[in-house]
Design an enzyme around this catalytic site. Structure first.
Site, mmCIF file in Angstrom:
data_model
loop_
_atom_site.group_PDB
_atom_site.id
_atom_site.type_symbol
_atom_site.label_atom_id
_atom_site.label_comp_id
_atom_site.label_asym_id
_atom_site.label_seq_id
_atom_site.Cartn_x
_atom_site.Cartn_y
_atom_site.Cartn_z
ATOM 1 C CG LEU A 74 -14.912 15.486 14.079
ATOM 2 C CD1 LEU A 74 -14.736 14.795 15.588
ATOM 3 C CD2 LEU A 74 -16.126 16.602 14.373
ATOM 4 C CG ASN A 98 -17.043 24.258 0.268
ATOM 5 O OD1 ASN A 98 -16.766 23.698 1.430
ATOM 6 N ND2 ASN A 98 -16.285 24.610 -0.456
ATOM 7 C CG PHE A 99 -19.618 18.667 2.569
ATOM 8 C CD1 PHE A 99 -18.187 18.244 2.408
ATOM 9 C CD2 PHE A 99 -19.797 18.966 3.986
ATOM 10 C CE1 PHE A 99 -17.428 18.168 3.053
ATOM 11 C CE2 PHE A 99 -19.191 18.913 4.924
ATOM 12 C CZ PHE A 99 -17.616 18.476 4.355
ATOM 13 C CG ASP A 171 -13.859 27.676 -6.382
ATOM 14 O OD1 ASP A 171 -14.995 27.129 -5.825
ATOM 15 O OD2 ASP A 171 -12.796 26.996 -6.815
ATOM 16 N N GLY A 234 -19.099 44.312 -23.880
ATOM 17 C CA GLY A 234 -20.302 44.903 -24.670
ATOM 18 C C GLY A 234 -20.109 45.510 -25.882
#
Length: 401
Positions: A74, A98-99, A171, A234
């Site tokens: 599209l 996720n633009f 991500d 830690g």
């Protein structure tokens, strides 16, 4: 849209997936394998990961994240392309992208505009830093986010440079949280009738993963080392390290005194369980170099797998450090069905993951190889939206699809 699959939790939901690379596609992959109908909407050249070429082996991760989706093309820079998206939105339950923040609004198809068309549409988005705040417009990829989130600076050995994580942590953390946010929004919609917009930033999703490191910084201030190698982030547990065997490495994590007593027996030094330098966890943390020396001296004469098996027999948390070939052929995941063998039309026989979300009592939805770019154009734009063959032909001629 209907499906012949068994009634899985998200069966009957239609998801419009405008995402790319890892972050968003992982969230929609989880939805597809929970029963949702996921329509993958790509630009005419394909989403970024599909169109990168194969020099870096991107064909496998694309196949891994895009099973069981229906791809369409599209062109959202055309008015007719936007009109087709609006037609789909009117029939969909969820839209995910996720633009960079603001891209969809500039195209005239942002959350506010689309929720006017369909008030029940849940709109999910993810970006590097979120849709507000001073970093909003900074470009973001996983490597960049690892640097900004402290992952790189905390990875590596104290006397060496910072090192990125081998995994694309930011991500996938964001993708998991995006999936979760949308599931919460679905629950909310069913109880209140309100369809919300949800957004997840990679920065926010990564922060908590460094909890041990933050704890050490809070407790020790400037004396806290930035990197601890393979030791606890830690420095709060010992043994906690990777130890060299004759043919590889074994990691050992012994958080309790019971574990240390078992280790002492495995390495043939049962008296160490009562050694005043090593009796408690605090003692062992203070004397972590001695702990590492004791395990290292024993481990160097063992084979990797034999050492791990001896410790596992005493329920000591440990594992061999495996290479990726071993991981991709893991017998436990193959036995559970969370890793499956697929005969892929382009890649041949490959092992690919199923969803980690196992719905007990329901059979896993069969994995289907990802389809070629635009393979479902006729199905979605024709059969589902009702456009004629002549209209579709004209859309192709006009570079709309």
């Amino acid at each position: 849209m209907t499906t012949d699959a068994p009634a899985h939790p998200l069966s009957g939901l239609t998801v419009l997936d405008l995402t790319q690379i890892y972050n968003g596609p992982y969230a929609t992959f989880l939805m597809a394998l929970a029963g949702a109908e996921v329509i993958k909407i790509e630009p005419l050249t394909g989403e970024n990961l599909r169109s990168r070429g194969d020099l870096g082996g991107v064909a496998y991760p694309f196949a891994m994240l895009n099973s069981n989706k229906k791809p369409v093309t599209l062109n959202l820079k055309t008015e007719q392309g936007k009109a087709l998206l609006r037609e789909m939105v009117a029939r969909a339950d969820i839209l995910i992208e996720n633009f960079a923040p603001g891209v969809m609004d500039r195209l005239g198809v942002g959350a506010e505009a689309l929720q006017k068309i369909n008030p029940r549409l849940i709109y999910g988005s993810s970006s590097g830093y979120g849709m507000d705040g001073p970093y909003r417009d900074y470009p973001a990829m996983d490597l960049v986010m690892q640097a900004m989130c402290g992952v790189i600076n905390s990875t590596g050995f104290p006397d060496g440079p910072p090192v990125k994580s081998g995994a694309a942590l930011c991500d996938f953390f964001a993708g998991i949280h995006l999936f979760s946010a949308i599931m919460v929004a679905l629950y909310d919609r069913e109880h209140t009738g309100v369809a919300r917009r949800v957004e997840v930033s990679m920065q926010d999703a990564t922060y908590c993963s460094l909890g041990s490191n933050y704890g050490m910084l809070h407790a020790r201030g400037d004396e806290a080392p930035e990197r601890t190698g393979n030791r606890h982030g830690g420095l709060g547990v010992a043994p906690y390290n990777a130890y060299a065997a004759k043919d590889g490495y074994v990691v050992v994590n012994a958080p309790s005194d019971r574990h240390w007593a078992a280790i002492s027996e495995v390495i043939g030094r049962p008296e160490l369980a009562e050694d005043p330098r090593l009796r408690t966890r605090t003692d062992r943390v203070v004397n972590h170099e001695l702990v590492d020396q004791l395990l290292g001296d024993w481990m160097k004469d063992q084979t990797r797998d034999a050492a791990a098996e001896r410790m596992l027999a005493r329920t000591i948390p440990c594992a061999p450090v495996r290479n990726l070939s071993e991981v991709m052929n893991d017998r436990n995941m193959l036995a559970r069905g969370s890793l499956q063998v697929m005969d892929h039309p382009e890649l041949g026989r490959i092992n690919v993951p199923h969803t980690p979300l196992n719905f007990v009592g329901l059979p896993r939805i069969p994995l289907e190889p990802h389809k070629p770019l635009g393979a479902c154009n006729d199905d979605i734009f024709g059969t589902w939206l009702g456009h004629s063959a002549e209209e579709l032909a004209q859309m192709k001629k006009d570079n709309v699809i």
